[in-house]
Write a protein that holds these residues in place. Structure first.
Motif, PDB file in Angstrom:
ATOM      1  N   LEU A 131      46.637  50.136  58.341  1.00  0.00           N
ATOM      2  CA  LEU A 131      45.793  49.156  57.499  1.00  0.00           C
ATOM      3  C   LEU A 131      45.576  50.047  56.041  1.00  0.00           C
ATOM      4  CD1 LEU A 131      44.050  46.541  57.016  1.00  0.00           C
ATOM      5  CD2 LEU A 131      42.270  47.780  57.870  1.00  0.00           C
ATOM      6  N   LEU A 132      45.234  51.220  56.129  1.00  0.00           N
ATOM      7  CA  LEU A 132      44.955  51.787  54.894  1.00  0.00           C
ATOM      8  C   LEU A 132      46.069  52.201  53.989  1.00  0.00           C
ATOM      9  CD1 LEU A 132      42.985  53.764  53.171  1.00  0.00           C
ATOM     10  CD2 LEU A 132      43.590  55.862  54.473  1.00  0.00           C
ATOM     11  N   ALA A 133      47.298  52.467  54.548  1.00  0.00           N
ATOM     12  CA  ALA A 133      48.461  52.484  53.950  1.00  0.00           C
ATOM     13  C   ALA A 133      48.729  51.183  53.400  1.00  0.00           C
ATOM     14  CB  ALA A 133      49.585  52.826  54.696  1.00  0.00           C
ATOM     15  N   GLY A 134      48.764  50.291  53.732  1.00  0.00           N
ATOM     16  CA  GLY A 134      49.016  48.794  53.345  1.00  0.00           C
ATOM     17  C   GLY A 134      47.873  48.469  52.116  1.00  0.00           C
ATOM     18  N   VAL A 135      46.684  48.556  52.379  1.00  0.00           N
ATOM     19  CA  VAL A 135      45.658  48.370  51.410  1.00  0.00           C
ATOM     20  C   VAL A 135      45.810  49.167  50.148  1.00  0.00           C
ATOM     21  CG1 VAL A 135      43.057  48.321  51.102  1.00  0.00           C
ATOM     22  CG2 VAL A 135      43.961  47.400  53.209  1.00  0.00           C
ATOM     23  N   ALA A 136      45.927  50.390  50.382  1.00  0.00           N
ATOM     24  CA  ALA A 136      46.208  51.249  49.215  1.00  0.00           C
ATOM     25  C   ALA A 136      47.338  51.394  48.513  1.00  0.00           C
ATOM     26  CB  ALA A 136      45.973  52.799  49.850  1.00  0.00           C
ATOM     27  N   TYR A 137      48.438  50.761  49.040  1.00  0.00           N
ATOM     28  CA  TYR A 137      49.611  50.210  48.208  1.00  0.00           C
ATOM     29  C   TYR A 137      49.355  48.929  47.449  1.00  0.00           C
ATOM     30  CZ  TYR A 137      54.447  49.264  47.122  1.00  0.00           C
ATOM     31  OH  TYR A 137      55.671  48.925  46.731  1.00  0.00           O
ATOM     32  N   ALA A 138      48.461  48.004  48.189  1.00  0.00           N
ATOM     33  CA  ALA A 138      48.192  46.688  47.596  1.00  0.00           C
ATOM     34  C   ALA A 138      47.275  46.873  46.489  1.00  0.00           C
ATOM     35  CB  ALA A 138      47.958  45.581  48.484  1.00  0.00           C
ATOM     36  N   VAL A 139      46.310  47.989  46.682  1.00  0.00           N
ATOM     37  CA  VAL A 139      45.178  48.003  45.522  1.00  0.00           C
ATOM     38  C   VAL A 139      45.143  49.508  45.260  1.00  0.00           C
ATOM     39  CG1 VAL A 139      42.682  47.787  45.220  1.00  0.00           C
ATOM     40  CG2 VAL A 139      43.914  46.447  46.828  1.00  0.00           C
ATOM     41  N   PRO A 140      45.844  49.907  44.174  1.00  0.00           N
ATOM     42  CA  PRO A 140      46.044  51.455  43.828  1.00  0.00           C
ATOM     43  C   PRO A 140      44.884  51.828  43.009  1.00  0.00           C
ATOM     44  CG  PRO A 140      47.563  50.196  42.306  1.00  0.00           C
ATOM     45  CD  PRO A 140      46.858  49.058  43.580  1.00  0.00           C
ATOM     46  N   HIS A 141      44.215  51.068  42.160  1.00  0.00           N
ATOM     47  CA  HIS A 141      42.991  51.574  41.679  1.00  0.00           C
ATOM     48  C   HIS A 141      41.861  51.870  42.688  1.00  0.00           C
ATOM     49  CE1 HIS A 141      44.461  50.036  37.492  1.00  0.00           C
ATOM     50  NE2 HIS A 141      45.073  49.121  38.484  1.00  0.00           N
ATOM     51  N   TRP A 142      41.110  53.235  42.374  1.00  0.00           N
ATOM     52  CA  TRP A 142      40.421  53.725  43.325  1.00  0.00           C
ATOM     53  C   TRP A 142      39.040  52.921  43.508  1.00  0.00           C
ATOM     54  CZ3 TRP A 142      35.360  55.861  43.084  1.00  0.00           C
ATOM     55  CH2 TRP A 142      34.886  55.896  41.948  1.00  0.00           C
ATOM     56  N   ARG A 143      38.427  52.443  42.493  1.00  0.00           N
ATOM     57  CA  ARG A 143      37.137  51.771  42.442  1.00  0.00           C
ATOM     58  C   ARG A 143      37.280  50.336  43.514  1.00  0.00           C
ATOM     59  NH1 ARG A 143      32.878  53.715  39.686  1.00  0.00           N
ATOM     60  NH2 ARG A 143      33.620  55.340  37.930  1.00  0.00           N
ATOM     61  N   PRO A 144      38.270  49.638  43.180  1.00  0.00           N
ATOM     62  CA  PRO A 144      38.619  48.515  44.098  1.00  0.00           C
ATOM     63  C   PRO A 144      38.789  48.962  45.397  1.00  0.00           C
ATOM     64  CG  PRO A 144      39.486  48.201  41.842  1.00  0.00           C
ATOM     65  CD  PRO A 144      39.139  49.527  41.952  1.00  0.00           C
ATOM     66  N   LEU A 145      39.585  49.901  45.567  1.00  0.00           N
ATOM     67  CA  LEU A 145      39.922  50.236  46.851  1.00  0.00           C
ATOM     68  C   LEU A 145      38.698  50.809  47.784  1.00  0.00           C
ATOM     69  CD1 LEU A 145      42.029  50.963  48.890  1.00  0.00           C
ATOM     70  CD2 LEU A 145      42.278  53.097  47.953  1.00  0.00           C
ATOM     71  N   GLN A 146      37.849  51.552  47.173  1.00  0.00           N
ATOM     72  CA  GLN A 146      36.499  52.031  47.499  1.00  0.00           C
ATOM     73  C   GLN A 146      35.873  51.090  47.994  1.00  0.00           C
ATOM     74  OE1 GLN A 146      35.357  55.250  48.081  1.00  0.00           O
ATOM     75  NE2 GLN A 146      33.747  54.483  49.222  1.00  0.00           N
ATOM     76  N   LEU A 147      35.709  49.894  47.099  1.00  0.00           N
ATOM     77  CA  LEU A 147      34.796  48.826  47.536  1.00  0.00           C
ATOM     78  C   LEU A 147      35.307  47.983  48.841  1.00  0.00           C
ATOM     79  CD1 LEU A 147      32.295  47.283  46.397  1.00  0.00           C
ATOM     80  CD2 LEU A 147      34.019  46.072  44.832  1.00  0.00           C
ATOM     81  N   LEU A 148      36.702  47.740  48.583  1.00  0.00           N
ATOM     82  CA  LEU A 148      37.284  47.137  49.849  1.00  0.00           C
ATOM     83  C   LEU A 148      37.212  47.514  51.012  1.00  0.00           C
ATOM     84  CD1 LEU A 148      38.964  44.453  49.804  1.00  0.00           C
ATOM     85  CD2 LEU A 148      41.253  45.753  49.756  1.00  0.00           C
ATOM     86  N   VAL A 149      37.055  48.889  51.283  1.00  0.00           N
ATOM     87  CA  VAL A 149      36.873  49.365  52.689  1.00  0.00           C
ATOM     88  C   VAL A 149      35.425  49.557  52.989  1.00  0.00           C
ATOM     89  CG1 VAL A 149      39.035  50.596  52.382  1.00  0.00           C
ATOM     90  CG2 VAL A 149      37.213  51.607  51.929  1.00  0.00           C
ATOM     91  N   SER A 150      34.521  49.141  52.178  1.00  0.00           N
ATOM     92  CA  SER A 150      33.026  49.498  52.248  1.00  0.00           C
ATOM     93  C   SER A 150      32.300  48.043  52.522  1.00  0.00           C
ATOM     94  CB  SER A 150      32.180  50.134  51.135  1.00  0.00           C
ATOM     95  OG  SER A 150      33.016  51.329  50.988  1.00  0.00           O
ATOM     96  N   VAL A 151      32.822  47.150  51.943  1.00  0.00           N
ATOM     97  CA  VAL A 151      31.858  45.793  51.744  1.00  0.00           C
ATOM     98  C   VAL A 151      32.139  45.041  53.212  1.00  0.00           C
ATOM     99  CG1 VAL A 151      32.078  43.375  51.104  1.00  0.00           C
ATOM    100  CG2 VAL A 151      32.147  45.336  49.400  1.00  0.00           C
ATOM    101  N   PRO A 152      33.112  45.239  54.107  1.00  0.00           N
ATOM    102  CA  PRO A 152      33.017  44.572  55.311  1.00  0.00           C
ATOM    103  C   PRO A 152      31.961  45.126  56.230  1.00  0.00           C
ATOM    104  CG  PRO A 152      35.253  45.009  54.742  1.00  0.00           C
ATOM    105  CD  PRO A 152      34.563  45.499  53.675  1.00  0.00           C
ATOM    106  N   PHE A 153      31.374  46.285  56.040  1.00  0.00           N
ATOM    107  CA  PHE A 153      30.306  46.626  56.656  1.00  0.00           C
ATOM    108  C   PHE A 153      29.063  45.995  56.728  1.00  0.00           C
ATOM    109  CE2 PHE A 153      33.204  50.243  57.162  1.00  0.00           C
ATOM    110  CZ  PHE A 153      32.923  50.897  58.303  1.00  0.00           C
ATOM    111  N   PHE A 154      28.942  44.978  55.518  1.00  0.00           N
ATOM    112  CA  PHE A 154      27.750  44.213  55.425  1.00  0.00           C
ATOM    113  C   PHE A 154      28.003  43.267  56.562  1.00  0.00           C
ATOM    114  CE2 PHE A 154      27.570  45.653  51.134  1.00  0.00           C
ATOM    115  CZ  PHE A 154      26.118  46.262  51.123  1.00  0.00           C
ATOM    116  N   ALA A 155      29.074  42.735  56.919  1.00  0.00           N
ATOM    117  CA  ALA A 155      29.413  41.610  57.790  1.00  0.00           C
ATOM    118  C   ALA A 155      29.134  42.559  59.285  1.00  0.00           C
ATOM    119  CB  ALA A 155      30.757  41.398  57.649  1.00  0.00           C
ATOM    120  N   PHE A 156      29.442  43.828  59.540  1.00  0.00           N
ATOM    121  CA  PHE A 156      29.331  44.292  60.701  1.00  0.00           C
ATOM    122  C   PHE A 156      27.670  44.449  61.180  1.00  0.00           C
ATOM    123  CE2 PHE A 156      33.406  46.687  59.506  1.00  0.00           C
ATOM    124  CZ  PHE A 156      34.070  45.524  59.728  1.00  0.00           C
TER     125      PHE A 156
END
Length: 550
Positions: A236-261
């Motif tokens: 998942l990380l390889a695919g997401v990092a390839y699709a979102v190469p900018h670090w701030r959106p990538l950091q946000l994308l792997v963190s926001v789902p924890f609000f749902a958790f």
């Protein structure tokens, strides 16, 4: 130890276990992303010095006139000419000063943004003299993991698995999101440290809460499932990092789902085994009846009562009241033996693991591809590990995985550097064995420690793993003495640790111990046949109690 019988009575692996284990394991997909996130958010693109602001390219001869060349004919990353060098192209040289006076990059750097448009390295110029700060960010994350394993492991034994897990989800969501909006590097490092603390506890509580709700025969399946979810997280990380190469959106994308958790974790049901080990028999009864209702076993749930629980859990209630302190790991002989042996296993696994994966760019292929390869090798490795764990036992699986990993690394140390295909294959095989070792050690540790101190024991084991991950890069510096020295050390440690496994008892098919006294009985070597006879004698007594309405 009749708790397994109670779990079977309220449904075994029923609807509740399937739903809760799935929801508890799901966040591990993104935990894998956080652990290796800086491979992408802190990637170092090709760079060279920025010329002075007053430079006139039309007169100076263009950008090339400012850039000295290294031995491979590439522009120097950290030096520029003090004055532009006019004339024909310079000959290649390993000494930049041979083609003119040079100076550091006082005006910053120009980065190649074709692969990594934005990273923390390009945003805060973590190159050349500041290059060590990049490693500092990852080291602080690992320090957070170490602190989280100790602090939250203790709190989970005192406050319960569910409460700590809820807090961890919220902490991960907030700290990860804040890291994505960090205005400077120190703030980013602070939030990464907080993320490491909470994610360490997420991993430990995920295993413990799932393990304590499952019958004996399904525990290996749960441990393997957790390992596979983590491996899928690497894909998942390889695919997401390839699709979102900018670090701030990538950091946000792997963190926001924890609000749902965090939101759905309020519906988790606390471990009934933890309630009983805490002496709260009333909460144990209430929890088991609720699970029976969810599993469609309402009639079986109504048969449970305080008297039945006292009869079934008499040993736990008389011998295991209260929580054992972390000092018991050193004070109690049986626990001390476990703690020392398991610490060696945790340290060796993590030490060798990070020794292999700390430099993905060293494989000479795309960083995205190597991320996928390292995730792919886990799938067959963990399947083989699962079969060995279930058929031969935990101890043979742990011993074989560490021994094979060590051998692969040691052999790699004597393979010539030009045999890149052979060296890469051995490294991938060794990494797969270490992934299997991680999978087994989580399960093995959870089964060896008693309930009253299980989470603390897992926390201390994870702490030793973090120590291994911190020491591993330091050993890599010995390559300056001889290139293969780090590999010999990385290989020797797991080989030595595999021998320590022989000092641990087998847990295949055994019920989870609930008290420290259970550990002392195991250490004294109580005959298995005598235990079985006692269990057989208890069956008629329990049946008689049910017939009498107890």
């Amino acid at each position: 130890m009749a708790f397994n019988d109670l779990l079977q009575q309220v449904g075994g692996v029923g609807r509740f276990q399937q739903i809760q284990v799935t929801l508890v394991v799901l966040p591990l997909l993104l935990m894998a992303s956080h652990n290796t996130l800086q491979n992408f958010t802190a990637a170092i693109p090709t760079h060279h010095c920025r010329p002075p602001a007053e430079a006139n390219f039309s007169q100076d001869g263009g950008l090339e006139a400012w850039l000295p060349r290294d031995g491979q004919g590439q522009p120097e990353s950290c030096l520029r000419f003090a004055v532009p060098r006019r004339g024909p192209p310079f000959p290649n040289s390993t000494d930049a000063n041979s083609t003119g006076a040079t100076e550091p990059c006082t005006n910053g750097w120009i980065y190649d943004n074709s692969t990594f448009p934005s990273t923390i390295v390009t945003e805060w110029d973590l190159v050349c003299s500041n290059r060590a700060l990049r490693q500092l960010a990852q080291s602080l994350y690992m320090v957070g993991v170490l602190l989280g394993a100790m602090v939250f492991g203790y709190l989970a034994d005192r406050l319960g698995r569910r409460k700590v897990l809820i807090l961890n989800y919220l902490q991960t969501a907030v700290s990860g999101t804040c890291a994505a909006f960090a205005p400077n590097f120190p703030v980013y490092c602070a939030f990464r440290l907080l993320s490491g603390m909470s994610l360490a506890s997420v991993a430990l509580n995920c295993m413990t809460l799932s393990l304590e709700w499952m019958p004996i025969h399904t525990r290996a399946c749960v441990g393997t499932l957790i390992g596979y979810v983590y491996s899928l997280g690497q894909f998942l990380l390889a695919g997401v990092a390839y699709a979102v190469p900018h670090w701030r959106p990538l950091q946000l994308l792997v963190s926001v789902p924890f609000f749902a958790f965090f939101i759905y974790s309020w519906f988790f049901i606390e471990s009934a085994r933890w309630h009983s080990s805490s002496g709260r028999l009333d909460l144990t009864l209430k929890t088991l009846q609720r699970v029976a209702w969810i599993n469609g076993k309402r009639e079986e749930g109504t048969k449970l009562s305080m008297e039945v629980l006292r009869a079934s859990l008499q040993k736990e209630l008389t011998m295991g009241k209260g929580q054992a302190s972390a000092l018991e790991l050193l004070r109690c002989p049986a626990l001390r033996h476990l703690f020392l042996c398991l610490s060696m296993l945790w340290f060796a696994t993590s030490f060798a693991y990070y020794g292999l994966v700390m430099d993905l760019q060293g494989f000479g292929v795309s960083i995205y591809l190597i991320q996928v390869i390292f995730g792919a090798v886990d799938l067959p490795a963990k399947l083989v590990g699962f079969l060995v764990i279930n058929s031969l036992g935990r101890r043979p699986a742990q011993m074989a995985s560490l021994l094979l990993a060590g051998i692969c690394i040691l052999v790699n140390g004597v393979i010539p550097q030009d045999q890149s295909m052979v060296r890469t294959s051995l490294a991938v095989l060794g990494k797969g064995c270490l992934a299997t070792s991680f999978n087994c050690i989580f399960l093995y540790t959870g089964e060896l420690y008693p309930t009253v101190i299980r989470q603390t024991g897992l926390g201390m084991g994870s702490t030793m793993a973090r120590v291994g991950s911190i020491v591993s890069p330091l050993v890599g510096m010995t390559a300056e003495i001889y290139p293969s020295v780090p590999l010999f050390i990385y290989g020797a440690v797991p080989v030595a640790a595999s021998a320590v496994t022989a000092l641990l008892p087998e847990t295949l098919g055994q019920p989870l111990p609930d008290t420290v006294q259970d550990m002392e009985s195991r250490r004294r070597g109580k005959p298995r046949r005598q235990q079985q006879d006692q269990q057989k004698q208890m069956v008629p007594l329990q049946a008689s109690a049910r017939e009498n309405g107890l």
